[in-house]
Design a protein around this motif. Structure first.
Motif, PDB file in Angstrom:
ATOM      1  N   SER A 157       3.992 -13.277  -4.276  1.00 43.72           N
ATOM      2  CA  SER A 157       3.427 -12.177  -5.057  1.00 43.72           C
ATOM      3  C   SER A 157       4.045 -10.823  -4.738  1.00 43.72           C
ATOM      4  O   SER A 157       3.536  -9.790  -5.158  1.00 43.72           O
ATOM      5  CB  SER A 157       1.917 -12.097  -4.796  1.00 43.72           C
ATOM      6  OG  SER A 157       1.666 -11.853  -3.397  1.00 43.72           O
ATOM      7  N   ASP A 160       4.908  -8.380  -7.652  1.00 36.80           N
ATOM      8  CA  ASP A 160       3.682  -7.988  -8.354  1.00 36.80           C
ATOM      9  C   ASP A 160       2.869  -6.998  -7.516  1.00 36.80           C
ATOM     10  O   ASP A 160       2.325  -6.024  -8.050  1.00 36.80           O
ATOM     11  CB  ASP A 160       2.825  -9.220  -8.660  1.00 36.80           C
ATOM     12  CG  ASP A 160       3.441 -10.103  -9.744  1.00 36.80           C
ATOM     13  OD1 ASP A 160       4.248  -9.578 -10.536  1.00 36.80           O
ATOM     14  OD2 ASP A 160       3.110 -11.302  -9.788  1.00 36.80           O
ATOM     15  N   GLU A 161       2.791  -7.243  -6.224  1.00 33.24           N
ATOM     16  CA  GLU A 161       2.036  -6.349  -5.349  1.00 33.24           C
ATOM     17  C   GLU A 161       2.693  -4.970  -5.269  1.00 33.24           C
ATOM     18  O   GLU A 161       2.017  -3.938  -5.273  1.00 33.24           O
ATOM     19  CB  GLU A 161       1.921  -6.950  -3.943  1.00 33.24           C
ATOM     20  CG  GLU A 161       1.009  -8.162  -3.863  1.00 33.24           C
ATOM     21  CD  GLU A 161       0.859  -8.662  -2.440  1.00 33.24           C
ATOM     22  OE1 GLU A 161       0.856  -7.831  -1.507  1.00 33.24           O
ATOM     23  OE2 GLU A 161       0.757  -9.890  -2.252  1.00 33.24           O
ATOM     24  N   SER A 163       4.655  -3.624  -7.600  1.00 32.93           N
ATOM     25  CA  SER A 163       4.461  -2.987  -8.901  1.00 32.93           C
ATOM     26  C   SER A 163       3.067  -2.383  -9.005  1.00 32.93           C
ATOM     27  O   SER A 163       2.889  -1.268  -9.514  1.00 32.93           O
ATOM     28  CB  SER A 163       4.679  -4.012 -10.020  1.00 32.93           C
ATOM     29  OG  SER A 163       4.528  -3.410 -11.286  1.00 32.93           O
ATOM     30  N   GLN A 164       2.074  -3.094  -8.491  1.00 35.02           N
ATOM     31  CA  GLN A 164       0.706  -2.568  -8.523  1.00 35.02           C
ATOM     32  C   GLN A 164       0.574  -1.350  -7.620  1.00 35.02           C
ATOM     33  O   GLN A 164      -0.152  -0.396  -7.950  1.00 35.02           O
ATOM     34  CB  GLN A 164      -0.286  -3.656  -8.084  1.00 35.02           C
ATOM     35  CG  GLN A 164      -1.750  -3.259  -8.266  1.00 35.02           C
ATOM     36  CD  GLN A 164      -2.080  -2.885  -9.701  1.00 35.02           C
ATOM     37  OE1 GLN A 164      -1.803  -3.649 -10.620  1.00 35.02           O
ATOM     38  NE2 GLN A 164      -2.663  -1.704  -9.904  1.00 35.02           N
ATOM     39  N   ILE A 193      12.271  -5.744 -11.624  1.00 33.33           N
ATOM     40  CA  ILE A 193      11.019  -5.009 -11.640  1.00 33.33           C
ATOM     41  C   ILE A 193      11.055  -3.718 -12.441  1.00 33.33           C
ATOM     42  O   ILE A 193      10.072  -3.369 -13.115  1.00 33.33           O
ATOM     43  CB  ILE A 193      10.552  -4.727 -10.187  1.00 33.33           C
ATOM     44  CG1 ILE A 193       9.175  -4.065 -10.176  1.00 33.33           C
ATOM     45  CG2 ILE A 193      11.560  -3.918  -9.418  1.00 33.33           C
ATOM     46  CD1 ILE A 193       8.590  -3.902  -8.791  1.00 33.33           C
ATOM     47  N   LYS A 196      10.677  -3.742 -16.534  1.00 31.03           N
ATOM     48  CA  LYS A 196       9.334  -4.209 -16.894  1.00 31.03           C
ATOM     49  C   LYS A 196       8.278  -3.151 -16.572  1.00 31.03           C
ATOM     50  O   LYS A 196       7.346  -2.926 -17.365  1.00 31.03           O
ATOM     51  CB  LYS A 196       9.009  -5.499 -16.153  1.00 31.03           C
ATOM     52  CG  LYS A 196       7.673  -6.114 -16.547  1.00 31.03           C
ATOM     53  CD  LYS A 196       7.425  -7.426 -15.834  1.00 31.03           C
ATOM     54  CE  LYS A 196       6.173  -8.119 -16.358  1.00 31.03           C
ATOM     55  NZ  LYS A 196       4.954  -7.284 -16.253  1.00 31.03           N
ATOM     56  N   LEU A 197       8.400  -2.476 -15.439  1.00 27.78           N
ATOM     57  CA  LEU A 197       7.426  -1.455 -15.063  1.00 27.78           C
ATOM     58  C   LEU A 197       7.362  -0.357 -16.115  1.00 27.78           C
ATOM     59  O   LEU A 197       6.273   0.015 -16.584  1.00 27.78           O
ATOM     60  CB  LEU A 197       7.789  -0.857 -13.701  1.00 27.78           C
ATOM     61  CG  LEU A 197       6.939   0.342 -13.252  1.00 27.78           C
ATOM     62  CD1 LEU A 197       5.513  -0.092 -12.963  1.00 27.78           C
ATOM     63  CD2 LEU A 197       7.565   1.011 -12.030  1.00 27.78           C
ATOM     64  N   ASP A 200       5.938  -1.640 -19.441  1.00 26.71           N
ATOM     65  CA  ASP A 200       4.488  -1.845 -19.375  1.00 26.71           C
ATOM     66  C   ASP A 200       3.724  -0.526 -19.460  1.00 26.71           C
ATOM     67  O   ASP A 200       2.559  -0.504 -19.879  1.00 26.71           O
ATOM     68  CB  ASP A 200       4.109  -2.575 -18.090  1.00 26.71           C
ATOM     69  CG  ASP A 200       4.538  -4.035 -18.095  1.00 26.71           C
ATOM     70  OD1 ASP A 200       4.909  -4.538 -19.175  1.00 26.71           O
ATOM     71  OD2 ASP A 200       4.510  -4.666 -17.018  1.00 26.71           O
TER      72      ASP A 200
END
Length: 451
Positions: A157, A160-161, A163-164, A193, A196-197, A200
């Motif tokens: 992850s 994803d972590e 990016s969050q 990354i 996409k960031l 989004d």
């Protein structure tokens, strides 16, 4: 620094000392031994790397060394350097390790270290680890007595972590709707990354150099070579271009007219934006001696104090922590927002620049007018050795002559690279012609003395 560590970790040619597998394994042992002793426990370690073909090989060697000391490793895979820093601090790891040579060509690699709090190590701590690598026999003998070795697991992850984490740094309602971005990922760790960031968050994104193959990282692209990005921004009618380096801890931007803005101008834009909204604590910015003279002038006109350090983002960070500043960085594109992160982060810096654009409702070229860049010339001279520069009489005389010619309208800075076998010669002056002529003259003297 010593034999191994430079201004940003250990650097060298991959598969050659000190970036060979044997030394990487010794480094893993030394890292684990240092932090296990420091924290009085068998530690947990996070390792990430960029897209170089040698990355997984060296990361595996470092991991093997750590495991041989009885400690466990979590592999984050390909991930930006600032991603390892934030996940190390969030995930209760004792240290984070990044296998990367940043903006260097694919043939190079490196080992960077973060403490468990996500900050880079002090010179003292690096010296301690370095000593254990160079005198490796004691740790090797200690490891032979360890029956319960550590294990290697994958942190699936990780991206994803991270990016969050970046999203959590944003103000409520942050949106990039209506903006058109061109993103140069340098065929590096940002390739997956970054596009996409920004997509989004609502932006229209054109992605460049986001197909790494192990050898094309930083090759005529990214923060070191933003010319293709600049041309694309103009051709596509984009609002801004973003260029990262191989491990995405640097950012260089391009305005809508195709002009390339280095770290100083980005900091000047962000400093004014932060000052206007009352978030520039101490009304202070920290940069290095490499910053352009125009940066000094711009901050003075804004009533903002400027502190300068030696070259290296960790020295900037140390001064920021000491003085209470929340904005700092280097003209090379390392930009630190200390109220948001513990290290330079290219994507975070980009999000802040974009926020300044949205808040001001101005184009990037309009915001960039806050700073006038003094003519500057930088020449990197390959050297065989690095004797004290003040011991070179001919160079000392040449520098004195150049400084007399420039007077109060310029400056000279000659220093060794902390990551490559080079001497950097930088001159700023009143005109480009004078600047380039003096810089070339000094570079020729360096070449005569050190090649």
């Amino acid at each position: 620094m010593g034999d191994l560590f430079g201004t940003d970790g250990i650097r060298g040619v991959a598969n050659q000392y000190p970036l060979d597998c044997e030394t990487a394994l010794k480094a893993g042992r030394a890292i684990a031994a240092f932090f296990n002793e420091k924290n009085k426990r068998t530690g947990r370690y996070l390792i990430g790397y960029d897209t170089r073909v040698s990355g997984s090989m060296l990361a595996s060697a470092v991991a093997a060394g750590i495991c041989s000391m009885g400690s466990d490793v979590w592999m984050a895979g390909i991930i930006p350097t600032p991603g390892v820093a934030c996940l190390t601090a969030q995930g209760t790891f004792d240290a984070g390790i990044v296998v990367s040579a940043s903006h260097n060509p694919y043939t190079d690699n490196g080992i960077k270290l973060f403490n468990g709090d996500g900050f880079k190590l002090s010179d003292k701590d690096e010296h301690t680890i370095e000593a254990s690598i160079l005198e490796s026999r004691p740790l090797y003998e200690k490891s032979m007595a360890i029956q319960k070795t550590g294990t290697i697991q994958w942190l699936e992850s990780a991206l994803d972590e991270y990016s969050q984490f970046l999203r959590n740094c944003l103000a409520t309602g942050y949106s990039l709707n209506g903006l058109k971005l061109v993103v140069d990922c340098s065929n590096g760790a940002a390739s997956t990354i970054a596009p996409k960031l920004f997509q989004d968050l609502g932006a229209e994104v054109i992605s460049l150099f986001s197909e790494p193959d192990g050898v094309n990282i930083n090759a005529d692209c990214g923060s070191q070579h933003p010319e293709t990005l600049a041309a694309c921004v103009v051709a596509e009618g984009a609002n801004i271009g973003l260029a990262f380096d191989g491990d995405a801890d640097r950012l260089i931007v391009v305005d809508e007219k195709g002009e390339i803005l280095s770290g100083d101008r980005i900091m000047a834009i962000c400093a004014r934006w932060m000052q206007e909204r009352g978030t520039l604590k101490k009304s202070m910015v920290v940069s290095t001696v490499m910053s352009n003279m125009g940066f000094d002038v711009a901050l003075k006109e804004m009533g903002i104090d400027l502190k300068k350090t030696g070259v290296g983002d960790r020295y900037v960070m140390a001064e920021m922590v000491k003085s209470g500043a929340v904005l700092g960085g280097e003209d090379s594109g390392h930009l630190i927002f200390l109220d948001q992160h513990t290290t330079g982060d290219g994507m975070l810096a980009a999000l802040n620049v974009l926020a300044a654009m949205r808040a001001s409702k101005k184009t990037l070229s309009e915001l960039a007018a806050v700073m006038t860049v003094y003519p500057q010339c930088l020449i990197n001279v390959d050297v065989r050795s690095k004797p004290a520069l003040d011991s070179l009489d001919a160079l000392t005389r040449a520098i004195e002559d150049a400084e007399k010619q420039l007077g109060d309208n310029g400056r000279v800075l000659v220093r060794y690279s902390g990551t490559q076998p080079q001497c950097r010669v930088m001159v700023e002056g009143s005109t480009q012609e004078i600047t380039e002529a003096l810089c070339q003259k000094l570079a020729d003297v360096v070449a005569q003395q050190l090649r």
